[in-house]
Design a protein around this motif. Structure first.
Motif, PDB file in Angstrom:
ATOM      1  N   SER A  55     -23.519  10.595   2.024  1.00 20.98           N
ATOM      2  CA  SER A  55     -23.105  11.440   0.902  1.00 20.98           C
ATOM      3  C   SER A  55     -22.028  10.718   0.103  1.00 20.98           C
ATOM      4  CB  SER A  55     -22.558  12.767   1.417  1.00 20.98           C
ATOM      5  OG  SER A  55     -21.356  12.539   2.161  1.00 20.98           O
ATOM      6  N   ALA A  56     -21.699  11.268  -1.073  1.00 19.95           N
ATOM      7  CA  ALA A  56     -20.642  10.674  -1.890  1.00 19.95           C
ATOM      8  C   ALA A  56     -19.314  10.679  -1.140  1.00 19.95           C
ATOM      9  CB  ALA A  56     -20.529  11.421  -3.214  1.00 19.95           C
ATOM     10  N   ARG A  73     -11.313  11.058  -2.141  1.00 25.02           N
ATOM     11  CA  ARG A  73     -11.398  12.186  -3.059  1.00 25.02           C
ATOM     12  C   ARG A  73     -11.486  11.710  -4.499  1.00 25.02           C
ATOM     13  NH1 ARG A  73      -7.200  14.984  -3.460  1.00 25.02           N
ATOM     14  NH2 ARG A  73      -8.217  16.817  -4.348  1.00 25.02           N
ATOM     15  N   VAL A  76     -15.096  10.663  -5.081  1.00 27.25           N
ATOM     16  CA  VAL A  76     -15.981  11.826  -5.168  1.00 27.25           C
ATOM     17  C   VAL A  76     -15.820  12.511  -6.529  1.00 27.25           C
ATOM     18  CG1 VAL A  76     -16.475  14.115  -4.244  1.00 27.25           C
ATOM     19  CG2 VAL A  76     -16.069  12.200  -2.689  1.00 27.25           C
ATOM     20  N   ALA A  77     -14.567  12.615  -6.994  1.00 27.19           N
ATOM     21  CA  ALA A  77     -14.317  13.271  -8.280  1.00 27.19           C
ATOM     22  C   ALA A  77     -15.028  12.536  -9.413  1.00 27.19           C
ATOM     23  CB  ALA A  77     -12.813  13.331  -8.547  1.00 27.19           C
ATOM     24  N   GLU A  80     -18.815  13.006  -9.183  1.00 27.40           N
ATOM     25  CA  GLU A  80     -19.211  14.321  -9.699  1.00 27.40           C
ATOM     26  C   GLU A  80     -19.210  14.323 -11.226  1.00 27.40           C
ATOM     27  OE1 GLU A  80     -16.406  16.895  -7.819  1.00 27.40           O
ATOM     28  OE2 GLU A  80     -17.619  17.154  -5.990  1.00 27.40           O
ATOM     29  N   GLU A  81     -18.191  13.700 -11.823  1.00 25.05           N
ATOM     30  CA  GLU A  81     -18.127  13.636 -13.281  1.00 25.05           C
ATOM     31  C   GLU A  81     -19.336  12.905 -13.873  1.00 25.05           C
ATOM     32  OE1 GLU A  81     -14.505  11.699 -14.240  1.00 25.05           O
ATOM     33  OE2 GLU A  81     -13.212  13.366 -13.604  1.00 25.05           O
ATOM     34  N   GLY A  83     -22.275  12.630 -12.437  1.00 23.99           N
ATOM     35  CA  GLY A  83     -23.551  13.163 -11.944  1.00 23.99           C
ATOM     36  C   GLY A  83     -24.253  12.226 -10.975  1.00 23.99           C
ATOM     37  N   ARG A  84     -23.462  11.487 -10.148  1.00 22.12           N
ATOM     38  CA  ARG A  84     -24.044  10.512  -9.217  1.00 22.12           C
ATOM     39  C   ARG A  84     -23.658  10.820  -7.773  1.00 22.12           C
ATOM     40  NH1 ARG A  84     -26.396   6.014 -11.599  1.00 22.12           N
ATOM     41  NH2 ARG A  84     -27.253   5.869  -9.498  1.00 22.12           N
ATOM     42  N   THR A  85     -23.572  12.097  -7.426  1.00 19.61           N
ATOM     43  CA  THR A  85     -23.181  12.444  -6.058  1.00 19.61           C
ATOM     44  C   THR A  85     -24.336  12.275  -5.077  1.00 19.61           C
ATOM     45  OG1 THR A  85     -23.686  14.767  -6.516  1.00 19.61           O
ATOM     46  CG2 THR A  85     -21.382  14.060  -6.759  1.00 19.61           C
TER      47      THR A  85
END
Length: 345
Positions: A55-56, A73, A76-77, A80-81, A83-85
């Motif tokens: 996972s991311a 973190r 991951v942030a 998410e921004e 769209g590649r999680t």
């Protein structure tokens, strides 16, 4: 005297305390809301390995532990921004230390960051030749590849296959540093299965009166004999015509396979070699493939051209010119053309 301290001084002191407390609170809150991140593209080099299916968050931990990013973190942030999680590629990557999370994410999805070897396996290679090629291009031990090829159950060969010969599909493969000899060959067998399914090999072979093994065997001869893709369906038709007429195929490539040789000059003595692969002595197809055929040869075996050809000769090997005929006299003339190109009189 101390009890008579001016009121404005007490108020001011309270205000200073409030400001100080508020600033500290802002720092704590901001660190929670905005994860730590480096600035810039980083420097140096570090190799990280991303597990398959990670996972991311898991990838962020790997990168943070390696010093690539400042925090999991933060990575991951950014993921998410962007769209590649999900769907981030596994494998080994060459990154840099002290990268901002966005740069790290960009390098992870850039093909040039991935540490792989690209290996191209040509059509028509025999099993020993194919193993030599893989050993040269991957750095794997030839003995390890040979052992893997002999372990037919581990390779996941189709049930109708009697050995790996013919079922290691020629293509370009990406080999990661952690890939084993068995892993490389298994991927090639899987690629064959995908192609066989795409071509509906079982169903179409049955319509031609062939078993799946016979279809691959015919394709291997077509591949070994053919010079250009447009000739493959004609070569396949010659094979079908000879099988139907119960005439030995008399394919030089099968004789050479039996001898483990490659040459354009086949003698009368060569055609007398004792082997189940010698189609001069034994009618019909050999018991199995004599090379690893590619897509075009497989298609030709399943969908031959229409024609009465009974012979063919590659009269000009250098330019890959092959001529087809249904008369023996013309076949003899074509053989003479070949001999001239080979410098024979």
């Amino acid at each position: 005297m101390n009890r008579l301290r001016p009121m404005w001084l007490l108020v001011a002191g309270t205000s200073v305390l409030a400001v100080a407390t508020g600033t500290a609170g802002f720092v704590v809150i901001r660190s929670c809301l905005v994860p730590a991140d480096f600035e810039g593209p980083g420097s140096g080099a570090v190799v990280v390995e991303i597990p398959r299916g990670a996972s991311a968050a898991q990838i962020g931990l790997v990168l943070a532990d390696a010093g690539v990013v400042a925090s999991a973190r933060g990575f991951v942030a950014v993921a998410e921004e962007q769209g590649r999680t999900a769907g981030l590629p596994p494998g080994r990557f060459r990154l840099r230390r002290g990268m901002d999370a966005l740069s790290a994410l960009g390098m992870l999805v850039a093909p040039e960051s991935r540490i792989v070897r690209t290996v191209t396996v040509s059509e028509g290679l025999r099993l020993p030749e194919l193993l030599d090629r893989l050993a040269d291009q991957t750095g794997m031990r030839r003995a390890d590849l040979a052992r893997a090829a002999a372990d037919e159950r581990a390779l996941g060969l189709p049930r109708y296959a009697e050995s790996a010969e013919g079922f290691l599909f020629p293509a370009t493969y990406e080999i990661e540093p952690t890939t084993t000899a068995s892993g490389v060959l298994t991927a090639m067998v899987e690629r064959y299965k995908q192609m066989a399914a795409q071509l509906k090999l079982r169903k179409r072979a049955k319509k031609k009166g062939l078993s799946p093994l016979e279809a691959v065997t015919m394709a291997s001869i077509v591949q070994a004999e053919g010079g250009r893709d447009p000739d493959y369906p004609k070569i396949a038709r010659v094979i079908y015509n000879r099988i139907r007429a119960r005439t030995p195929l008399q394919m030089d490539t099968t004789v050479l396979y039996a001898q483990g040789r490659r040459t354009l000059e086949v003698s009368q003595r060569d055609t007398e070699v004792r082997s189940p692969c010698n189609t001069y002595l034994k009618p019909g197809l050999p018991p199995g493939p004599i090379a690893n055929p590619g897509e075009q040869a497989l298609i030709a075996a399943l969908q031959p051209d229409q024609g009465d050809w009974f012979w063919f000769v590659t009269t000009d090997p250098e330019h890959r010119i092959t001529k087809f005929t249904d008369t023996e006299s013309e076949f003899v003339r074509y053989r003479e053309e070949l001999n001239k190109h080979l410098g024979k009189r």
